[in-house]
Write a protein that holds these residues in place. Structure first.
Motif, PDB file in Angstrom:
ATOM      1  N   UNK A  68      89.963 -14.922  81.869  1.00 36.69           N
ATOM      2  CA  UNK A  68      91.179 -14.316  81.324  1.00 36.69           C
ATOM      3  C   UNK A  68      90.900 -12.895  80.835  1.00 36.69           C
ATOM      4  N   UNK A  69      89.746 -12.704  80.166  1.00 39.28           N
ATOM      5  CA  UNK A  69      89.445 -11.367  79.642  1.00 39.28           C
ATOM      6  C   UNK A  69      89.147 -10.380  80.765  1.00 39.28           C
ATOM      7  N   UNK A  70      88.450 -10.854  81.827  1.00 38.73           N
ATOM      8  CA  UNK A  70      88.175  -9.957  82.952  1.00 38.73           C
ATOM      9  C   UNK A  70      89.479  -9.561  83.644  1.00 38.73           C
ATOM     10  N   UNK A  71      90.406 -10.521  83.763  1.00 37.51           N
ATOM     11  CA  UNK A  71      91.710 -10.192  84.342  1.00 37.51           C
ATOM     12  C   UNK A  71      92.450  -9.176  83.485  1.00 37.51           C
ATOM     13  N   UNK A  72      92.365  -9.337  82.161  1.00 38.23           N
ATOM     14  CA  UNK A  72      93.040  -8.391  81.267  1.00 38.23           C
ATOM     15  C   UNK A  72      92.432  -7.002  81.381  1.00 38.23           C
ATOM     16  N   UNK A  73      91.094  -6.923  81.518  1.00 36.74           N
ATOM     17  CA  UNK A  73      90.444  -5.618  81.691  1.00 36.74           C
ATOM     18  C   UNK A  73      90.864  -4.998  83.017  1.00 36.74           C
ATOM     19  N   UNK A  74      90.991  -5.844  84.059  1.00 40.26           N
ATOM     20  CA  UNK A  74      91.419  -5.325  85.354  1.00 40.26           C
ATOM     21  C   UNK A  74      92.837  -4.769  85.266  1.00 40.26           C
ATOM     22  N   UNK A  75      93.667  -5.394  84.432  1.00 39.38           N
ATOM     23  CA  UNK A  75      95.028  -4.899  84.303  1.00 39.38           C
ATOM     24  C   UNK A  75      95.140  -3.651  83.454  1.00 39.38           C
ATOM     25  N   UNK A  76      94.184  -3.407  82.562  1.00 46.28           N
ATOM     26  CA  UNK A  76      94.279  -2.215  81.702  1.00 46.28           C
ATOM     27  C   UNK A  76      93.217  -1.195  82.118  1.00 46.28           C
ATOM     28  N   UNK A  77      92.258  -0.875  81.264  1.00 51.08           N
ATOM     29  CA  UNK A  77      91.186   0.041  81.661  1.00 51.08           C
ATOM     30  C   UNK A  77      89.863  -0.439  81.118  1.00 51.08           C
ATOM     31  N   UNK A  78      88.771   0.069  81.732  1.00 54.91           N
ATOM     32  CA  UNK A  78      87.479  -0.551  81.498  1.00 54.91           C
ATOM     33  C   UNK A  78      86.758  -0.001  80.294  1.00 54.91           C
ATOM     34  N   UNK A  79      86.885   1.305  80.044  1.00 58.69           N
ATOM     35  CA  UNK A  79      86.108   1.916  78.965  1.00 58.69           C
ATOM     36  C   UNK A  79      86.897   1.917  77.660  1.00 58.69           C
ATOM     37  N   UNK A  80      86.175   1.670  76.579  1.00 56.33           N
ATOM     38  CA  UNK A  80      86.805   1.740  75.269  1.00 56.33           C
ATOM     39  C   UNK A  80      86.901   3.200  74.839  1.00 56.33           C
TER      40      UNK A  80
END
Lengths: 83, 157, 90
Positions: A68-80
């Motif tokens: 779920x978290x990897x999918x959420x990162x894929x939907x937003x952006x990778x770097x903080x």
């Protein structure tokens, strides 16, 4: 002796994995550190003789939460962002 | 999210039956071995998520619709509450274990102490395990499937 | 040092001191305080519910309402996520 050593080492590794997950700027690496923490936590549950909780933690924490978290990162952006 | 390479798909196809059967085993033997409905459902849903990652969310969404998954989840919740209310009808209280001691399915009582396990025991507990397992499988897989499909649709735009 | 990190360090140390006192008050590992309920369940679960696994008999029989609440939480979570990501038909 070896029993006490395991009871000392695994919580220490859990804390180290959690701190690494907070400190990393790359969110994908942070999620992987969180999955490692979850797996170590399930190992800790197992050596504390709670196999029920260990199975649930390994299934939900290490697999589904990571997905779920990897999918959420894929939907937003990778770097903080820098604060 | 389109599918991954052919190696990943082949490995997934080989290893998926073992994961799913292990999940069903944990659900079905919930009253004998560690585990139960939630744990087995989490294992089963993890296997399904592996298929989703390997084959892509569009392919998976064509095979199984999210509407069916939510329907299965509601069915599991309904069966759970129905079994609990049947305790009120056949027994005395809500969540009464009315099948123990009777001669029907799952009715026998094992001998006290440690010994060989018999799967035909424990009354309504296996039935509740099946209901909760169905609910957890459908619910957890529906969450991941819906999220993956929405993100793949967003990437197409 | 900016004000924010000073406040963070101060609040963290206050919480850490409170937790330290709580940890000192905990009974030793493996020696629970009161065990009447546990002993009753361990000795009677097999004949009461017929299940060899005492944990499952607690989860689904003695404390069935907890499982009902957990099922409700999962149902609400799934309903919320599916509602959030549903496709709007035009």
């Amino acid at each position: 002796m070896i029993d006490e050593l395991i009871h000392f080492v695994i919580p220490l590794l859990i804390i180290i994995a959690a701190i690494v997950a907070i400190l990393l700027r790359d969110l994908l690496a942070s999620v992987i550190a969180l999955a490692a923490m979850s797996l170590l936590l399930s190992l800790e549950f197992y050596i504390l003789q709670a196999p029920d909780v260990a199975i649930a933690e390994a299934g939900v924490g290490a697999c589904l939460t990571t997905a779920i978290l990897v999918l959420a990162i894929k939907g937003t952006k990778r770097k903080e962002d820098e604060v | 999210m389109s599918g991954m390479s052919k190696i990943v798909k082949t490995i997934t196809s080989i290893s998926i039956p073992f994961i799913l059967i292990y999940g069903l085993y944990v659900i079905a033997h919930g009253h004998l071995t560690p585990g139960g409905g939630f744990q087995g459902g989490a294992i089963f849903a993890s296997g399904l998520v592996m298929v989703l990652v390997a084959y892509g969310s569009v392919w998976t969404m064509e095979k199984i619709k999210e509407k069916n998954l939510t329907m299965l989840e509601s069915l599991g919740a309904f069966c759970f509450i129905l079994i609990a209310f049947l305790g009120l009808v056949f027994g005395t209280v809500f969540f009464n274990n009315y099948l123990v001691g009777s001669n029907s399915i799952f009715g026998t009582v094992p001998a006290a102490g440690s010994g060989l396990a018999d799967i035909n025991t424990a009354g309504v507990i296996p039935l509740m395990n099946f209901a909760v397992g169905l609910k957890v499988i459908a619910g957890l897989f529906a969450i991941v499937l819906v999220m993956a499909y929405a993100i793949s649709k967003k990437e197409e735009k | 040092m900016e004000k924010r990190s000073i406040a963070a360090i101060l609040s963290f140390s206050v919480v850490a001191v409170f937790f330290m006192f709580t940890v000192l008050l905990i009974h030793p590992f493996g020696n629970p305080v009161s065990t009447e309920m546990d002993d009753d369940i361990i000795s009677n679960a097999q004949t009461d519910t017929g299940a060899n696994n005492a944990v499952t008999s607690v989860v689904f029989d003695y404390r069935g309402f907890d499982t009902l609440g957990e099922a409700t939480v999962l149902f609400t979570a799934v309903a919320g996520v599916v509602m959030l990501f549903r496709r709007i038909k035009k």
